[in-house]
Design an enzyme around this catalytic site. Structure first.
Site, mmCIF file in Angstrom:
data_model
loop_
_atom_site.group_PDB
_atom_site.id
_atom_site.type_symbol
_atom_site.label_atom_id
_atom_site.label_comp_id
_atom_site.label_asym_id
_atom_site.label_seq_id
_atom_site.Cartn_x
_atom_site.Cartn_y
_atom_site.Cartn_z
ATOM 1 N N ASP A 141 0.825 -1.106 -0.102
ATOM 2 C CA ASP A 141 0.169 -0.065 0.029
ATOM 3 C C ASP A 141 0.915 1.223 0.307
ATOM 4 O O ASP A 141 0.461 2.306 0.481
ATOM 5 C CB ASP A 141 -0.792 -0.054 1.279
ATOM 6 C CG ASP A 141 -2.069 0.930 1.058
ATOM 7 O OD1 ASP A 141 -2.523 1.388 2.236
ATOM 8 O OD2 ASP A 141 -2.497 1.476 0.043
ATOM 9 N N LYS A 144 2.614 3.539 -5.703
ATOM 10 C CA LYS A 144 2.045 2.519 -6.664
ATOM 11 C C LYS A 144 2.992 2.001 -7.634
ATOM 12 O O LYS A 144 3.128 0.966 -8.127
ATOM 13 C CB LYS A 144 0.738 3.148 -7.265
ATOM 14 C CG LYS A 144 -0.120 3.477 -6.072
ATOM 15 C CD LYS A 144 -0.402 2.706 -5.022
ATOM 16 C CE LYS A 144 -1.019 3.447 -3.865
ATOM 17 N NZ LYS A 144 -0.894 2.517 -2.670
ATOM 18 N N ASP A 169 -3.183 -2.770 -2.514
ATOM 19 C CA ASP A 169 -4.243 -1.912 -2.539
ATOM 20 C C ASP A 169 -4.165 -1.107 -3.824
ATOM 21 O O ASP A 169 -3.105 -1.051 -4.262
ATOM 22 C CB ASP A 169 -4.253 -1.082 -1.394
ATOM 23 C CG ASP A 169 -5.441 -0.097 -1.079
ATOM 24 O OD1 ASP A 169 -5.488 1.030 -0.705
ATOM 25 O OD2 ASP A 169 -6.628 -0.402 -1.573
ATOM 26 N N ASN A 170 -5.355 -0.506 -4.270
ATOM 27 C CA ASN A 170 -5.319 0.531 -5.237
ATOM 28 C C ASN A 170 -4.899 0.158 -6.583
ATOM 29 O O ASN A 170 -4.286 1.124 -7.260
ATOM 30 C CB ASN A 170 -4.412 1.992 -4.933
ATOM 31 C CG ASN A 170 -4.631 2.036 -3.362
ATOM 32 O OD1 ASN A 170 -3.772 2.231 -2.616
ATOM 33 N ND2 ASN A 170 -5.748 2.718 -3.182
ATOM 34 N N GLU A 199 -11.482 4.199 -0.976
ATOM 35 C CA GLU A 199 -11.826 4.557 0.493
ATOM 36 C C GLU A 199 -12.702 5.779 0.690
ATOM 37 O O GLU A 199 -12.253 6.862 0.023
ATOM 38 C CB GLU A 199 -10.589 4.785 1.461
ATOM 39 C CG GLU A 199 -9.386 5.517 1.181
ATOM 40 C CD GLU A 199 -8.251 4.704 0.202
ATOM 41 O OE1 GLU A 199 -8.651 3.589 -0.381
ATOM 42 O OE2 GLU A 199 -7.409 5.369 0.247
HETATM 43 C C1 LIG Z 1 10.120 4.359 -2.295
HETATM 44 C C2 LIG Z 1 9.049 2.935 -1.883
HETATM 45 N N1 LIG Z 1 9.520 2.434 -0.720
HETATM 46 C C3 LIG Z 1 8.654 2.718 0.373
HETATM 47 N N2 LIG Z 1 9.117 2.287 1.499
HETATM 48 C C4 LIG Z 1 8.582 2.823 2.672
HETATM 49 N N3 LIG Z 1 7.381 3.605 2.773
HETATM 50 C C5 LIG Z 1 6.924 4.160 1.571
HETATM 51 C C6 LIG Z 1 7.515 3.633 0.345
HETATM 52 N N4 LIG Z 1 6.936 4.520 -0.756
HETATM 53 C C7 LIG Z 1 6.149 5.170 0.104
HETATM 54 N N5 LIG Z 1 6.095 5.187 1.413
HETATM 55 C C8 LIG Z 1 4.979 5.436 2.643
HETATM 56 O O1 LIG Z 1 3.860 4.634 2.148
HETATM 57 C C9 LIG Z 1 2.935 5.704 2.035
HETATM 58 C C10 LIG Z 1 2.336 5.878 0.778
HETATM 59 C C11 LIG Z 1 1.052 5.433 0.143
HETATM 60 C C12 LIG Z 1 0.858 5.923 -1.327
HETATM 61 N N6 LIG Z 1 -0.619 5.648 -1.358
HETATM 62 C C13 LIG Z 1 -1.142 6.381 -2.207
HETATM 63 O O2 LIG Z 1 -0.554 7.137 -2.956
HETATM 64 C C14 LIG Z 1 -2.569 6.237 -2.286
HETATM 65 C C15 LIG Z 1 -3.359 7.171 -2.797
HETATM 66 C C16 LIG Z 1 -4.722 7.012 -2.889
HETATM 67 C C17 LIG Z 1 -5.402 8.134 -3.739
HETATM 68 C C18 LIG Z 1 -6.593 7.939 -4.472
HETATM 69 C C19 LIG Z 1 -7.348 8.801 -5.189
HETATM 70 C C20 LIG Z 1 -6.801 10.169 -5.194
HETATM 71 F F1 LIG Z 1 -7.730 11.152 -5.826
HETATM 72 C C21 LIG Z 1 -6.075 10.601 -4.198
HETATM 73 C C22 LIG Z 1 -5.185 9.683 -3.497
HETATM 74 C C23 LIG Z 1 -5.483 6.093 -2.268
HETATM 75 C C24 LIG Z 1 -4.805 5.021 -1.526
HETATM 76 O O3 LIG Z 1 -5.180 4.158 -0.994
HETATM 77 C C25 LIG Z 1 -3.323 5.118 -1.590
HETATM 78 O O4 LIG Z 1 -2.723 4.252 -0.825
HETATM 79 C C26 LIG Z 1 3.175 6.785 2.666
HETATM 80 O O5 LIG Z 1 3.403 6.833 4.043
HETATM 81 C C27 LIG Z 1 4.649 6.968 2.206
HETATM 82 O O6 LIG Z 1 5.733 7.660 3.098
HETATM 83 MG MG LIG Z 2 -3.973 2.504 -0.220
#
Ligand SMILES: CCNc1ncnc2c1ncn2[C@@H]1O[C@H](/C=C/CNC(=O)c2cc(-c3ccc(F)cc3)cc(O)c2O)[C@@H](O)[C@H]1O
Ligand SMILES: [Mg+2]
Length: 214
Positions: A141, A144, A169-170, A199
């Site tokens: 999650d 993406k 997810d997503n 969600e």
């Molecule tokens: C560099 C890759 N490795 C990573 N390692 C550890 N943590 C990571 C990493 N990437 C991102 N993260 C963390 O995960 C989380 C990121 C999640 C990204 N999720 C989304 O973009 C997302 C986005 C939406 C969404 C959907 C529609 C929209 F209009 C706007 C947003 C819905 C979701 O359920 C999502 O999960 C943050 O806490 C980030 O700091």
């Molecule tokens: Mg998500």
């Protein structure tokens, strides 16, 4: 300075949930996101699907990529059998700080190892650092466009065994098209899509469950 949305979410949990009661923490976050501010938690509809897959797998080893505020961490950890811990990776320190407090408020800190760092850096170290050979269940999650590189990293590091379950997810919104194409066309995975909604909205989204075939 103005608080952040995760900090306001934490305040809502501390105000509306009961300490040590994971379900009340889940409900407080869902209420906050439906009535105050949308946030990217897996949410209640997809969360119920997550619950059913976790219950079916009953995993002994669990990894989550992208803790964010810990909503799905709490959902998963509350279902694990005694003595089972999950590892969750989060590279944003501010999010990790909020997640630790939300996980602790739910009383699940002893079932969760939150690692501050990026998946790319940590996945290759998991075997030696945590004494884990393979994962029974992985929840993706995080960013993406990182789903595909990270599933390939799991394969390279020998972290999957016949029957390992990956739940992403997503896969529709925002979408992970390259990941979907890979797990649906690779002979090494048996994949299934669980339709749901993004969600707290009526937009289409869903979860992809992929079983590694060895
Ligand atoms: C560099 C890759 N490795 C990573 N390692 C550890 N943590 C990571 C990493 N990437 C991102 N993260 C963390 O995960 C989380 C990121 C999640 C990204 N999720 C989304 O973009 C997302 C986005 C939406 C969404 C959907 C529609 C929209 F209009 C706007 C947003 C819905 C979701 O359920 C999502 O999960 C943050 O806490 C980030 O700091
Ligand atoms: Mg998500």
């Amino acid at each position: 300075t103005r608080s952040t949305r995760p900090q306001r979410m934490l305040k809502a949990v501390q105000k509306n949930a009961t300490k040590g009661n994971p379900q009340s923490v889940i409900s407080a976050i869902d209420y906050f996101c439906k009535n105050s501010e949308w946030a990217m938690n897996v949410g209640d509809e997809k969360g119920s699907i997550l619950d059913s897959v976790v219950t079916e797998v009953n995993p002994s080893t669990v990894l989550e990529l992208g803790t964010y505020c810990g909503y799905s961490t709490v959902r998963i950890a509350r279902l694990l059998s005694p003595g089972t811990k999950l590892i969750t990776l989060e590279f944003n320190p501010a999010y990790a700080a909020v997640a630790r407090q939300i996980i602790a408020y739910a009383g699940l800190q002893d079932k969760v190892t939150l690692v501050e760092g990026s998946s790319g850096e940590w996945i290759p170290q998991i075997k030696e650092r945590f004494g884990i050979t393979t994962f029974d269940f992985i929840f993706l999650d995080h960013w993406k466009d990182q789903y595909l590189p990270d599933i390939k990293l799991f394969e390279e590091c020998g972290l999957l065994r016949k029957g390992s379950v990956l739940l992403a997810d997503n896969v529709i919104c925002p979408g992970a098209p390259d990941y979907l194409e890979y797990v649906r066309n690779s002979p090494r995975y048996e994949s299934r899509y669980y339709p749901a909604h993004l969600e707290y909205t009526k937009l289409e989204d869903g979860l992809e469950k992929s079983v590694f075939l060895g």
